[in-house]
Design a protein around this motif. Structure first.
Motif, PDB file in Angstrom:
ATOM      1  N   ALA A 110     -28.886  -5.185  -8.322  1.00 33.02           N
ATOM      2  CA  ALA A 110     -29.703  -4.044  -8.709  1.00 33.02           C
ATOM      3  C   ALA A 110     -29.811  -3.146  -7.480  1.00 33.02           C
ATOM      4  CB  ALA A 110     -31.080  -4.501  -9.170  1.00 33.02           C
ATOM      5  N   VAL A 111     -29.551  -1.850  -7.670  1.00 32.89           N
ATOM      6  CA  VAL A 111     -29.538  -0.919  -6.546  1.00 32.89           C
ATOM      7  C   VAL A 111     -30.332   0.340  -6.866  1.00 32.89           C
ATOM      8  CG1 VAL A 111     -27.283  -1.751  -5.768  1.00 32.89           C
ATOM      9  CG2 VAL A 111     -27.398   0.242  -7.266  1.00 32.89           C
ATOM     10  N   THR A 112     -30.734   1.033  -5.802  1.00 33.03           N
ATOM     11  CA  THR A 112     -31.249   2.389  -5.880  1.00 33.03           C
ATOM     12  C   THR A 112     -30.270   3.240  -5.067  1.00 33.03           C
ATOM     13  OG1 THR A 112     -32.619   2.202  -3.898  1.00 33.03           O
ATOM     14  CG2 THR A 112     -33.629   1.522  -5.992  1.00 33.03           C
ATOM     15  N   PRO A 113     -30.452   4.550  -4.994  1.00 31.62           N
ATOM     16  CA  PRO A 113     -29.499   5.351  -4.238  1.00 31.62           C
ATOM     17  C   PRO A 113     -29.325   4.938  -2.770  1.00 31.62           C
ATOM     18  CG  PRO A 113     -30.794   6.783  -5.635  1.00 31.62           C
ATOM     19  CD  PRO A 113     -31.394   5.406  -5.726  1.00 31.62           C
ATOM     20  N   ASP A 114     -30.348   4.325  -2.163  1.00 33.37           N
ATOM     21  CA  ASP A 114     -30.237   4.008  -0.748  1.00 33.37           C
ATOM     22  C   ASP A 114     -30.495   2.546  -0.367  1.00 33.37           C
ATOM     23  OD1 ASP A 114     -32.896   4.161  -1.343  1.00 33.37           O
ATOM     24  OD2 ASP A 114     -33.411   5.582   0.225  1.00 33.37           O
TER      25      ASP A 114
END
Length: 120
Positions: A110-114
């Motif tokens: 699971a990722v976010t933009p940064d």
């Protein structure tokens, strides 16, 4: 016809079972594809544009990944590898997973933009 002794019969059975186990293991190893299923989920509030997954020897274009969306791809590596993710926002995210040729299984990140939020 000579009779077999108990000791030679036990040796024969052990050899037979050992050969069967070795053949089974070879069959199982031969049936694995060597691909690892990698799923990337965008947990951020903004879309990730032009997402590319990088492993040793290959890259996989995932395209745009909207918030709460996920994409799955089967990856094959040509050597020892981690997994990196790039997107148009400019960040390179390293997903802490170790892969080698012939490995199988799955990785879910699971990722976010940064940042990488979680890896299973």
């Amino acid at each position: 016809m000579p009779m077999k002794t108990v000791g030679s019969m036990q040796s024969y059975l052990i050899a037979k079972w050992t050969a069967g186990i070795v053949l089974l293991l070879l069959l199982l190893v031969g049936c694995t594809s060597g691909e690892t299923e990698v799923t990337i989920e965008n947990r951020g509030d903004v879309p990730l544009h032009s997402v590319v997954l990088h492993v040793t020897g290959n890259k996989y274009v995932l395209g745009d990944l909207h918030p709460s969306a996920s994409r799955t791809v089967d990856v094959t590596v040509t050597g020892a590898s981690d997994i990196a993710l790039t997107h148009a926002g400019g960040h390179r995210l390293v997903i802490e997973a170790y892969l080698e040729p012939g490995y199988g299984g799955f990785v879910r990140a699971a990722v976010t933009p940064d940042t990488v939020v979680s890896v299973v």
